[in-house]
Design an enzyme around this catalytic site. Structure first.
Site, PDB file in Angstrom:
ATOM      1  N   ASP A  36       0.820  -1.227   0.000  1.00 16.91           N
ATOM      2  CA  ASP A  36       0.000   0.000   0.000  1.00 16.91           C
ATOM      3  C   ASP A  36       0.848   1.270   0.000  1.00 16.91           C
ATOM      4  O   ASP A  36       0.625   2.180   0.807  1.00 16.91           O
ATOM      5  CB  ASP A  36      -0.918   0.034   1.229  1.00 16.91           C
ATOM      6  CG  ASP A  36      -1.614  -1.275   1.504  1.00 16.91           C
ATOM      7  OD1 ASP A  36      -1.915  -2.006   0.547  1.00 16.91           O
ATOM      8  OD2 ASP A  36      -1.864  -1.579   2.697  1.00 16.91           O
ATOM      9  N   GLU A 206     -11.119  -0.685  -3.272  1.00 16.29           N
ATOM     10  CA  GLU A 206     -10.376   0.066  -2.246  1.00 16.29           C
ATOM     11  C   GLU A 206      -9.269   0.874  -2.925  1.00 16.29           C
ATOM     12  O   GLU A 206      -9.164   0.918  -4.146  1.00 16.29           O
ATOM     13  CB  GLU A 206      -9.769  -0.914  -1.232  1.00 16.29           C
ATOM     14  CG  GLU A 206      -8.825  -1.933  -1.862  1.00 16.29           C
ATOM     15  CD  GLU A 206      -8.491  -3.096  -0.946  1.00 16.29           C
ATOM     16  OE1 GLU A 206      -9.187  -3.285   0.063  1.00 16.29           O
ATOM     17  OE2 GLU A 206      -7.527  -3.825  -1.251  1.00 16.29           O
TER      18      GLU A 206
END
Length: 324
Positions: A36, A206
């Site tokens: 991420d 997401e």
């Protein structure tokens, strides 16, 4: 004579560093299980703030990495950990960072809340330097409720042309946008009185990202399951922060010859140029553990119509690029 001199220099230790110098970043760009990645440019330095990819109860700190050339990276340990965020107990991940008026604001998700009775959500930490140490800014989450079906995680902070900052966030297949106060201590309602607007495009799961290029708003997100081979990045293009955002296509995905599960990215633009890079995580072919993810970088290019070309993921990474 020249060969003899070179041999002497090598023995003396003068030439070896030059011979060993990296020509490209390689992928991953640094060692360790990290995912991420949030990438940013501060001055003439590149920074990457990833999730420490571990089981949720161990995932309670963040490291950062800096570089002047995209090739050689320096690790900064523990820029933020849960000891400085009293309400965060587990699963701190997917940071976003903004520099404003000499301060660095570090947004993060924590605790993986599953309902509105649980403590957790999106928090903010603050520091005087990009390497921290960051400390909790509010003493509580900035966003601590599930609104419009969006789990409060994976926030991206976006500055519009007029200087207004927005927070774009959400898991569980829903994405919200909200206006931030100037000091990042809370949210400001839109003109119609609403605080949260859902802007979920088709296929969204997401990891939202937004940027402006040549007057167009590019909205990107991750699709598929984060532990699976179908993880990928898609995008849409709009004329304003309000869209509408209709999916254009997928631009980043796995390559069975290179790595699996390529997704959850960020984007940087070299100041004053039309050079773009995508920083993302993927899973090495040898790994099956969901948490075994590494951070990588490749070039991101556009065609003559402004559409993003499919990104070729590589083992080589990118060549050195200093900021002038």
């Amino acid at each position: 004579m020249k060969k003899a001199l070179l041999a002497l220099l090598v023995i003396a230790g003068y030439v070896q560093p030059l011979l060993a110098q990296k020509k490209t970043s390689g992928n991953p760009i640094f060692q360790g299980w990290y995912a991420d990645p949030e990438a940013a440019i501060f001055g003439k330095e590149y920074w990457v703030y990833p999730t420490y990819s571990a089981p949720y109860n161990q995932q309670v700190h963040f490291d950062a990495f800096s570089s002047t050339d995209l090739v050689n990276w320096t690790k900064h340990d523990n820029v933020l950990d849960s000891s400085n965020v009293k309400w965060a107990k587990r699963a701190m991940w997917a940071p976003a960072i903004v520099k404003k008026q000499g301060k660095y604001y570090f947004f993060f998700g924590a605790n993986d809340i599953q309902n509105n009775e649980a403590t957790g959500g999106i928090g903010v930490a603050i520091a005087d330097k990009p390497e921290g140490p960051f400390k909790d800014y509010l003493g509580k989450p900035l966003i601590d409720k599930i609104v419009n079906g969006a789990q409060p995680i994976d926030q991206f902070v976006f500055r519009d042309k007029d200087g207004q900052y927005y927070i774009i966030y959400g898991g569980w297949g829903h994405c919200n946008i909200a206006r931030l106060k100037d000091d990042f201590t809370g949210l400001v309602p839109f003109a119609d009185g609403t605080t949260y607007r859902e802007i979920t495009p088709k296929g969204y799961v997401e990891g939202p990202v937004m940027f402006i290029r040549k007057g167009k708003y590019y909205f990107m997100w991750s699709e598929g399951g984060w532990t699976g081979p179908d993880y990928r990045v898609a995008y849409a293009v709009g004329n304003s922060i309000n869209g509408p955002f209709k999916k254009v296509g997928v631009v980043l995905q796995q390559d069975a010859a290179i790595a699996t599960g390529a997704g959850h990215h960020s984007v940087i633009q070299i100041p004053g140029t039309d050079e773009w890079y995508i920083i993302y995580h993927r899973r090495p072919l040898t790994e099956t553990d969901g948490n075994h993810r590494v951070t990588c970088i490749d070039k991101m290019e556009f065609d003559k119509n402004g559409l993003i070309k499919p990104v070729k993921i590589t083992n080589e990474g990118v060549s050195a690029r200093r900021i002038k």
